[in-house]
Design a protein around this motif. Sequence first.
Motif, PDB file in Angstrom:
ATOM      1  N   UNK A  25      35.373 -76.091 -41.187  1.00  0.00           N
ATOM      2  CA  UNK A  25      34.314 -76.546 -40.906  1.00  0.00           C
ATOM      3  C   UNK A  25      34.083 -78.063 -40.644  1.00  0.00           C
ATOM      4  N   UNK A  26      34.733 -78.806 -41.870  1.00  0.00           N
ATOM      5  CA  UNK A  26      34.607 -80.138 -41.872  1.00  0.00           C
ATOM      6  C   UNK A  26      35.465 -80.737 -40.636  1.00  0.00           C
ATOM      7  N   UNK A  27      36.543 -80.061 -40.189  1.00  0.00           N
ATOM      8  CA  UNK A  27      37.532 -80.642 -39.512  1.00  0.00           C
ATOM      9  C   UNK A  27      37.220 -79.968 -38.062  1.00  0.00           C
ATOM     10  N   UNK A  60      45.397 -75.029 -54.247  1.00  0.00           N
ATOM     11  CA  UNK A  60      44.925 -76.343 -53.999  1.00  0.00           C
ATOM     12  C   UNK A  60      45.476 -77.521 -54.994  1.00  0.00           C
ATOM     13  N   UNK A  61      45.523 -76.993 -56.406  1.00  0.00           N
ATOM     14  CA  UNK A  61      45.613 -78.095 -57.377  1.00  0.00           C
ATOM     15  C   UNK A  61      47.381 -78.270 -57.640  1.00  0.00           C
ATOM     16  N   UNK A  62      48.207 -77.023 -57.175  1.00  0.00           N
ATOM     17  CA  UNK A  62      49.617 -77.208 -57.352  1.00  0.00           C
ATOM     18  C   UNK A  62      50.316 -77.739 -56.203  1.00  0.00           C
ATOM     19  N   UNK A  63      49.749 -77.848 -54.910  1.00  0.00           N
ATOM     20  CA  UNK A  63      50.403 -78.284 -53.861  1.00  0.00           C
ATOM     21  C   UNK A  63      50.747 -79.667 -54.232  1.00  0.00           C
ATOM     22  N   UNK A  64      51.867 -80.304 -53.971  1.00  0.00           N
ATOM     23  CA  UNK A  64      52.621 -81.499 -53.967  1.00  0.00           C
ATOM     24  C   UNK A  64      52.124 -82.101 -55.651  1.00  0.00           C
ATOM     25  N   UNK A  65      51.901 -81.061 -56.541  1.00  0.00           N
ATOM     26  CA  UNK A  65      51.521 -81.325 -57.913  1.00  0.00           C
ATOM     27  C   UNK A  65      50.433 -82.016 -57.906  1.00  0.00           C
ATOM     28  N   UNK A  66      49.379 -81.965 -57.123  1.00  0.00           N
ATOM     29  CA  UNK A  66      48.213 -82.680 -57.031  1.00  0.00           C
ATOM     30  C   UNK A  66      47.628 -82.753 -58.303  1.00  0.00           C
ATOM     31  N   UNK A 102      48.210 -84.145 -49.311  1.00  0.00           N
ATOM     32  CA  UNK A 102      47.320 -83.420 -50.005  1.00  0.00           C
ATOM     33  C   UNK A 102      46.412 -83.951 -51.252  1.00  0.00           C
ATOM     34  N   UNK A 103      46.989 -84.935 -51.782  1.00  0.00           N
ATOM     35  CA  UNK A 103      46.354 -85.851 -52.903  1.00  0.00           C
ATOM     36  C   UNK A 103      45.065 -86.382 -52.434  1.00  0.00           C
ATOM     37  N   UNK A 104      44.801 -86.630 -51.060  1.00  0.00           N
ATOM     38  CA  UNK A 104      43.748 -87.245 -50.374  1.00  0.00           C
ATOM     39  C   UNK A 104      42.917 -86.168 -49.724  1.00  0.00           C
ATOM     40  N   UNK A 105      43.415 -85.114 -49.562  1.00  0.00           N
ATOM     41  CA  UNK A 105      42.777 -84.038 -48.423  1.00  0.00           C
ATOM     42  C   UNK A 105      42.084 -83.019 -49.372  1.00  0.00           C
ATOM     43  N   UNK A 106      40.785 -82.899 -48.983  1.00  0.00           N
ATOM     44  CA  UNK A 106      40.245 -81.937 -49.951  1.00  0.00           C
ATOM     45  C   UNK A 106      39.965 -80.409 -49.227  1.00  0.00           C
ATOM     46  N   UNK A 107      40.678 -80.139 -48.135  1.00  0.00           N
ATOM     47  CA  UNK A 107      40.254 -79.090 -47.499  1.00  0.00           C
ATOM     48  C   UNK A 107      40.697 -77.667 -48.282  1.00  0.00           C
ATOM     49  N   UNK A 490      39.628 -91.067 -55.492  1.00  0.00           N
ATOM     50  CA  UNK A 490      40.780 -91.035 -54.643  1.00  0.00           C
ATOM     51  C   UNK A 490      40.131 -91.241 -53.382  1.00  0.00           C
ATOM     52  N   UNK A 491      40.972 -92.099 -52.290  1.00  0.00           N
ATOM     53  CA  UNK A 491      40.609 -92.113 -50.921  1.00  0.00           C
ATOM     54  C   UNK A 491      40.413 -90.566 -50.198  1.00  0.00           C
ATOM     55  N   UNK A 492      39.677 -90.723 -49.212  1.00  0.00           N
ATOM     56  CA  UNK A 492      39.465 -89.272 -48.308  1.00  0.00           C
ATOM     57  C   UNK A 492      40.613 -89.503 -47.395  1.00  0.00           C
TER      58      UNK A 492
END
Length: 513
Positions: A25-27, A60-66, A102-107, A490-492
């Motif tokens: 939706x956002x993208x 969402x929280x584990x991808x790239x150890x976010x 992924x640390x900047x991406x809320x998707x 964090x930046x978006x």
Amino acid sequence: MKQMKKIIGYMMVFFLLVTTGCEDFLEREPVSITHPNVFWVNESNAEQALAGSYALFKEAITTNSSFLFWGEFPGMTFLWHDNWIVKYILNSGDLVLPYREPTRDWKRLYRAANWAYTIEHYVDGMGEELFTSPQEKERIIGEAAFVRALSYFYMARVWGEVPIIEKVIESTDQLVTEDGFIVEEVRASEKDVLDYAMAAVNKAIENLAYSNPGDSQWAITANKASAEALKAHIALWYASRDNDNLEMLNACVQAATSAIDNGNAELIDYVSEGANGVKHMCEGQSRTGLFEINVDAGMSESFRMRTWDSEHCGLMNNQPVFKNYNSNGPKIDPDMYGKMFMTADADRANDVRKDLFFYDYNSDDRSFVSKFQYSTQDGDSEDPYAQFSESNILIFRLADMYLLRAEANAKLGNGSLAVNDLNEVRSKANVPNYTGATDRDAMMEAIFKERAIEFIGEAQSAYDRIRMDYYFEGVGWMNSKRIQKKSYFWPVSTGIISKNPSIVQTEYWQGKV
């Protein structure tokens, strides 16, 4: 072995979700969803959908150890790391991490939140006769509301202001107005996001019942105490962002008290239970757990014991957990805030957590947090792929509730009550009762220190600094100018902004990403 019977339908649900969710939706990407008359027809399908929402939150929280990059490393409390990506945070507070989009991406968090909302919407419309009992229908709705609240709470702590999406997305027609314009969503205020999360968690509390240690789903799915723990966190965070909002401080005390008194969890006595107690806590579903992310090799949910920094066990462990010493691995730096206060405070001389939470705590070169070392695999095998981390990711546990209640009471001026809760946690680690001042500043320092050692490696420290206004202590790159511009958020992702021009970058990060 830990059980999670709801995960049976995960792969099917996840397949449905990869093209569905709020990030679409956002993208402004095409979306689709299973037709309600096809999928939402029985309790089994609803359970499978619910398993998928937990799985999406875990992703969402584990991808790239976010979760560590968000909640642990910016705190700079104990853990130094020679990993080059972690150093972007430790050396300069640069949250623009290379190869860590992924640390900047809320998707991913939006995907979890929107799928949870979809579950709430459709299950609410299903007849009670489709469920084994009305309570089971309520539970599924309550657990979904919990995942939605938790996802938005994470976004509030990481980015501050985020869009609020409260709709089931079934068609690309919903992304275009009648006049043919693309629908765009702006970032809602922090308070609005927190209000939204609070409404969701209240719904969860209303729909859920308490559970007991030993139940097959204890702590790895939400129960009433899990939701009360989340409410205590949301309320205290809200109060910190709203000039010590008294209503929210009292809400935190009430929610934490209810979780403590009614949740059937117990504190781990590190003195009497020693390493076995910690092992049980970290492996998961121990009697002290309130909510945690399940990790079980038997369910293909584990993480390889390797030095890769894209996985949390790689960022936290070193030799002898790994076969070879990783010179770029983590170490407990004697010059960082945590080690310094532990050394300077005579009360900490016999704090048993130094030996229970760390490998070789007194070493300046090879000490690391050992909470993610536990495995049912063959640790003596020469095969580097033979061992898997099966430590659960601890989100909420009972000690957290005592210390959150202490913090809220300290801010309410109830110093003696705050000290009682602080001492309850200290007593389990062989730390003498607190005898210092009970004014607000002194108590914030004492509680922050206790949280720093108690939750080391659990991704709490960075959030604690923001919530407790403890920015400066031991964080050389933080300054008043950065705080004024909310650089702790964090930046978006620029990818999100390019696809949705209504999203405005956080002030500090404008021109820096």
